[in-house]
Scaffold this motif. Structure first.
Motif: not given
Length: 299
Positions: A278-291
């Motif tokens: 639920e912490q990401a309720s306004y997060t959509s269409g995103a790419v999170i890099p872990v690089t």
């Protein structure tokens, strides 16, 4: 005064050259790896972020998929894992971690490139877990190519079938079961932004996954379903020694990152937990890099 929990990322995990590692062949098993990957068995502590959720993770038997399955279970979710039948040993180990966390596992052994397999895996998940709230599209296949012109077309088709077509099929089968607040997460790659010639077909699929994530987020957002992606850099999973890289490339794997080492599967779990929560309720269409510091500028 509480001691500060802060670690230098350069040496938090194995930071020396990996040992010489011969090609283990596909699909690659955890037991064939040295050193063993860290999936968070001794480090991940949940806090109820996914309490009562039901998740399906393709490629959930090992590597990134196992780390996500472990984290989801410790966050309170029941977890189904899709995997190839020949990966049963790894799948059983992932299921054991889910049970140890007090959650219910469901095992779905199917080759997702086969007709009807995606529908079967989703059906099994819904029947055994009682529903579906989170879909992690993580199944992947790659092989090092020595020459573009000599790459067999059946190999290219296998990469596209596993990394793209099966993701579309699983998502199509899953969407009718998803309610508002549900989440779909795709595993793309640093290869989407910085493709390497030996992985040209794999890199193509990973760039396409970014477009898939963005398009699906636009369409499903109107239904209250969020769609995002995680872009791993060089992560030490069974896929790496099974790719057919030269031994010296495996030995130096991840040393070209700013942190100077490969990442461990456990280091990606938090990104997947956030995107499903639920912490990401306004997060959509995103790419999170872990690089490990490698730039990611899109696909």
């Amino acid at each position: 005064m509480t001691e500060k929990a802060q670690h230098d990322p350069r040496n938090k995990h194995h930071d020396d050259d990996l040992p010489v590692h011969a090609d283990t062949g596909q699909p690659g098993l955890t037991s064939e790896m040295s050193p063993q990957p860290d999936h968070g068995e001794d480090s991940y502590v949940g806090s109820g972020k996914l309490q009562g959720k039901r998740a399906l993770i393709t490629g959930g038997d090992s590597g990134i998929g196992r780390a996500v399955a472990l984290a989801y279970a410790r966050e309170g979710a029941d977890v189904a894992i899709g995997y190839l039948p020949e990966e049963q040993e790894d799948a059983e180990a992932s299921a054991a971690l889910i049970r140890e966390a007090g959650q219910k596992p469901a095992l779905c052994p199917r080759d997702l490139t086969e007709e009807g397999a995606a529908e079967d895996v989703v059906r099994t998940t819904v029947e055994e877990l009682g529903g579906l709230d989170i879909v992690v599209l993580n199944a992947a296949y790659q092989r090092a190519r020595t020459d573009f012109a000599d790459t067999p077309m059946p190999e290219v088709e296998r990469v596209f079938g596993t990394n793209l077509v099966s993701h579309i099929a699983v998502a199509q089968a899953a969407v009718p079961h998803l309610e508002p607040g549900a989440s779909i997460i795709t595993t793309t790659s640093i290869q989407a932004a910085g493709p390497a010639p030996p992985l040209f077909d794999y890199a193509m699929t990973k760039a396409a996954q970014v477009a898939f994530t963005e398009v699906l987020a636009t369409e499903l957002g109107t239904q209250g379903i969020r769609v995002n992606a995680v872009a791993p850099g060089p992560i030490w999973t069974p896929l790496i020694p099974a790719t057919g890289f030269p031994e010296e490339k495996v030995q130096e794997f991840g040393q070209d990152t700013p942190t100077g080492r490969p990442g461990q599967p456990a280091e990606l779990a938090g990104a997947y937990v956030y995107l499903a929560s639920e912490q990401a309720s306004y997060t959509s269409g995103a790419v999170i890099p872990v690089t490990g510091g490698k730039p990611f500028t899109g696909g």
